[in-house]
Motif scaffolding. Sequence first.
Motif, PDB file in Angstrom:
ATOM      1  N   GLY A 147      44.892 -70.616   6.973  1.00 28.22           N
ATOM      2  CA  GLY A 147      43.544 -71.144   7.029  1.00 28.22           C
ATOM      3  C   GLY A 147      42.492 -70.080   6.772  1.00 28.22           C
ATOM      4  N   ILE A 148      41.254 -70.509   6.663  1.00 27.66           N
ATOM      5  CA  ILE A 148      40.147 -69.591   6.406  1.00 27.66           C
ATOM      6  C   ILE A 148      40.011 -68.566   7.527  1.00 27.66           C
ATOM      7  N   ASN A 149      40.140 -69.005   8.773  1.00 28.20           N
ATOM      8  CA  ASN A 149      39.968 -68.088   9.901  1.00 28.20           C
ATOM      9  C   ASN A 149      40.952 -66.921   9.840  1.00 28.20           C
ATOM     10  N   ASP A 150      42.223 -67.222   9.606  1.00 31.67           N
ATOM     11  CA  ASP A 150      43.231 -66.161   9.523  1.00 31.67           C
ATOM     12  C   ASP A 150      43.020 -65.294   8.289  1.00 31.67           C
ATOM     13  N   PHE A 151      42.574 -65.912   7.215  1.00 39.29           N
ATOM     14  CA  PHE A 151      42.306 -65.141   5.999  1.00 39.29           C
ATOM     15  C   PHE A 151      41.191 -64.128   6.240  1.00 39.29           C
ATOM     16  N   LEU A 152      40.131 -64.554   6.910  1.00 38.73           N
ATOM     17  CA  LEU A 152      39.024 -63.639   7.191  1.00 38.73           C
ATOM     18  C   LEU A 152      39.459 -62.529   8.148  1.00 38.73           C
ATOM     19  N   LEU A 153      40.321 -62.862   9.090  1.00 36.40           N
ATOM     20  CA  LEU A 153      40.818 -61.854  10.033  1.00 36.40           C
ATOM     21  C   LEU A 153      41.736 -60.838   9.357  1.00 36.40           C
ATOM     22  N   SER A 154      42.303 -61.208   8.209  1.00 41.65           N
ATOM     23  CA  SER A 154      43.218 -60.302   7.509  1.00 41.65           C
ATOM     24  C   SER A 154      42.499 -59.084   6.943  1.00 41.65           C
TER      25      SER A 154
END
Length: 334
Positions: free
Chosen positions: A229-236
């Motif tokens: 998801g977007i949230n995990d992508f941004l946290l990456s």
Amino acid sequence: MKNLQIVIILTSMLSTGCVGNNKNIHNETKNKPIIFVAEGLNNDGSLVKNYKRGLDYAIDYFGNYGPYYVYLMGPSNKQNILDIYLSRAKTRATPIPSSSRRKQIEEFLKRPNVTSEIEAVLEGKEEGGLTWSESPVRVYEDVTTNATERENNPIENTWGALHEYHHVFQIAHCDSYEKRTSDKNLNSWMTEGGATYSSAKFMENLNLVDFRKYMLELLKNGGNISQIGINDFLLSGKEWNLDNETYWEKDYFPQVYYMLGAWATAYLIHVEGAKEITVLKNWYFDVPRIGKSAAFEKHMGLSLNKFYCKFDSFIRQPTEDLMNIFKDKKQKLD
């Protein structure tokens, strides 16, 4: 044999030259979409019915652009598939003095990507998507090499039809042969993000999905697009920019172009206050005339550069704050 008869009828009709020279691709056409179905599919009529459920809605919203050909194929007898591809080649033949119609048909059928696609159909591989031909005759094609999954999943079948037809409308209002970074063409986030947003919203209008829930899924788990998801992508911590067109070569293009693109579309509508029909449809009409940068600023009320800065700050907020932009619906976020 019912589907084979349909294909034979269509082949006969197409070979008479019903497709004209569409010099002005920005205008609507009188040609209605034509659907080719491989033998063995659509025995109960549901495959075409559920595809047309989405296609008819999209045409009613965006207008009738084309000629538009839909190919719903799958493992069948080889001759049936070859007949369909012969018909496809005929629709692409153009009235140019430098190459005869027969030669163009033969050359199309010998293209490596076409022979590879035919093999994919016969082997039951799932490939395809929207494609279109070059001038002077522009035709749009939605190609599915194995429509068995579409037949078994009516929701995704309708959803896919909505998504791909938005692309037809978008491509009709830009110079799709220029680089996506060109002011004459559209960025990937505009096309994929716009179609991801519109198809989900239209699916809700058809009482088939919950739009707000879907936008939440894009944040949390990738929805029907990706496992990330977007949230995990941004946290990456991966660097990204909406207008960067190099991500097609990387593994996170779904997160940027489709998912963040859909949320960028939502931001324009639900935060900046642009009308939904302006963002999904009306601003595109000005792209061929004044370019995407000027058209965007004219209709959205801010420049692309300013939008990119504001959206970057917006999308990094907590999930609950992001979901609050959809104030018209109340739903727990868990």
